[in-house]
Design an enzyme around this catalytic site. Structure first.
Site, PDB file in Angstrom:
ATOM      1  N   ASP A 106      59.363  28.944  49.168  1.00  0.00           N
ATOM      2  CA  ASP A 106      59.107  27.998  50.449  1.00  0.00           C
ATOM      3  C   ASP A 106      58.827  26.927  49.967  1.00  0.00           C
ATOM      4  O   ASP A 106      57.372  27.254  49.896  1.00  0.00           O
ATOM      5  CB  ASP A 106      59.204  28.829  51.444  1.00  0.00           C
ATOM      6  CG  ASP A 106      60.872  29.300  51.844  1.00  0.00           C
ATOM      7  OD1 ASP A 106      61.799  28.845  51.503  1.00  0.00           O
ATOM      8  OD2 ASP A 106      60.584  29.732  53.075  1.00  0.00           O
ATOM      9  N   GLU A 205      71.806  29.732  57.693  1.00  0.00           N
ATOM     10  CA  GLU A 205      71.153  30.549  58.301  1.00  0.00           C
ATOM     11  C   GLU A 205      71.659  30.292  60.310  1.00  0.00           C
ATOM     12  O   GLU A 205      71.548  28.918  60.156  1.00  0.00           O
ATOM     13  CB  GLU A 205      70.158  30.384  58.273  1.00  0.00           C
ATOM     14  CG  GLU A 205      69.002  31.123  59.649  1.00  0.00           C
ATOM     15  CD  GLU A 205      67.231  31.714  59.339  1.00  0.00           C
ATOM     16  OE1 GLU A 205      67.035  30.656  58.581  1.00  0.00           O
ATOM     17  OE2 GLU A 205      66.422  32.057  60.390  1.00  0.00           O
TER      18      GLU A 205
HETATM   19  O1  KIV Z   1      61.482  32.121  55.228  1.00  0.00           O
HETATM   20  C1  KIV Z   1      62.667  32.656  55.188  1.00  0.00           C
HETATM   21  O2  KIV Z   1      61.374  34.049  54.931  1.00  0.00           O
HETATM   22  C2  KIV Z   1      63.375  32.145  55.036  1.00  0.00           C
HETATM   23  C3  KIV Z   1      64.556  32.917  54.769  1.00  0.00           C
HETATM   24  C4  KIV Z   1      64.547  33.633  55.784  1.00  0.00           C
HETATM   25  C5  KIV Z   1      65.993  32.403  54.680  1.00  0.00           C
HETATM   26  O3  KIV Z   1      63.451  31.330  54.567  1.00  0.00           O
END
Ligand code: KIV
Length: 289
Positions: A106, A205
């Site tokens: 991320d 989501e």
């Molecule tokens: O940060 C995370 O864990 C996510 C998922 C829930 C898709 O973005």
């Protein structure tokens, strides 16, 4: 197949692998959806540590080093304070602990929204530091030029629409999205913009099911649902939620275990044995020969 293996301390890599397997690639994941059909749904879970990655890897197509680590690992109130350094370090640990799944990291809040150039600098830092295969960022049409910029320069991008936790201060909470026509139209427009920009997959989501299905049918790349629909092209959950690490979880989470209870009862037993001096016992103590 055994799902555990050793980390080679000289290379810090998963070695030996239980079975020689080629790591899944982003193009391989992308092409799982052909002409709108994904014959085998894509399995994704979050992972934050090397050991967690070792245990999940053989069963998953993708491991997401989610910025949810802010709450899950660091006890932060939201994902907003998560930094690029945290993501890089945990991303590297998950790559070291895996040999099969494609690892996606991320992009944390504040590391990509300003401009495509800022996003490229942050994403390339993450990929260099971790060895991950791609990045995920939140946001729809507004992020489409950034997705195209990164993709054209060699960085695979997973999009994320609907409930986007980094925008909690704008959304006002974590409620499901897509209940009004305006919200539903925006989610659809966001997903299409990311798809057109070259996202290799899109997390959907906290979206009401009919919209999640409509988005899945409308975009050419795979959708990965969380609180969305079984008809998405794949699913993701926060691993600690599905394992039962927390007392409270969103209603879309299915608990497959209750490890918080196992940990509490193991620790209770340990504490009692320390207090009554039955631990360590003969098996755990060294005696002279
Ligand atoms: O940060 C995370 O864990 C996510 C998922 C829930 C898709 O973005």
């Amino acid at each position: 197949m055994s799902t555990t293996f050793n980390l080679d301390t000289s290379t810090s890599r998963a070695n030996p692998t239980p079975q020689p397997m080629k790591r899944l690639t982003v193009p391989g994941i992308r092409t799982r959806k052909q002409d709108g059909v994904t014959a085998e749904p894509i399995v994704m879970l979050t992972a934050y540590t090397a050991r967690q990655a070792q245990l999940l890897d053989a069963h998953c197509d993708m491991l997401l080093v989610g910025d949810s680590l802010g709450q899950v690992i660091y006890g932060l109130p939201s994902t907003v304070p998560v930094t690029l350094d945290m993501m890089a370090l945990h991303g590297a640990a998950v790559v070291r602990g895996s040999y099969h799944a494609a690892v996606i990291v991320d992009m944390p809040f504040g590391s990509y929204e300003e401009s495509p150039a800022q996003a490229f600098a942050s994403a390339s830092t993450l990929l260099k530091a971790s060895g991950a295969a791609g990045v995920k960022l939140e946001g729809g049409a507004a992020m489409a030029p950034t997705v195209a910029f990164l993709t054209e320069r060699g960085i695979p991008v997973m999009g994320h629409v609907g409930l986007t936790p980094q925008a909690v201060n704008v959304l006002g909470g974590y409620a499901a999205r897509g209940r009004s026509d305006a919200e539903a139209d925006k989610i659809m427009a966001d997903a299409k913009a990311l798809d057109d920009a070259g996202a290799f997959a899109i997390v959907v989501e906290g979206v009401v099911e009919p919209i999640a299905i409509a988005v899945t049918e409308a975009v050419s790349c795979p959708t990965i649902g969380i609180g969305a629909s079984a008809r998405c092209d794949g699913q993701v959950l926060v691993t600690d939620d599905m394992l039962g690490m927390f007392e409270r979880v969103p209603r879309f989470v299915k608990r497959y275990d209750n490890i918080a209870e196992s940990i509490a009862s193991a620790v209770k037993a340990y504490a009692a044995e320390v207090r009554d001096r039955t631990f360590p016992g003969p098996d755990q103590t060294y005696q002279p020969k």
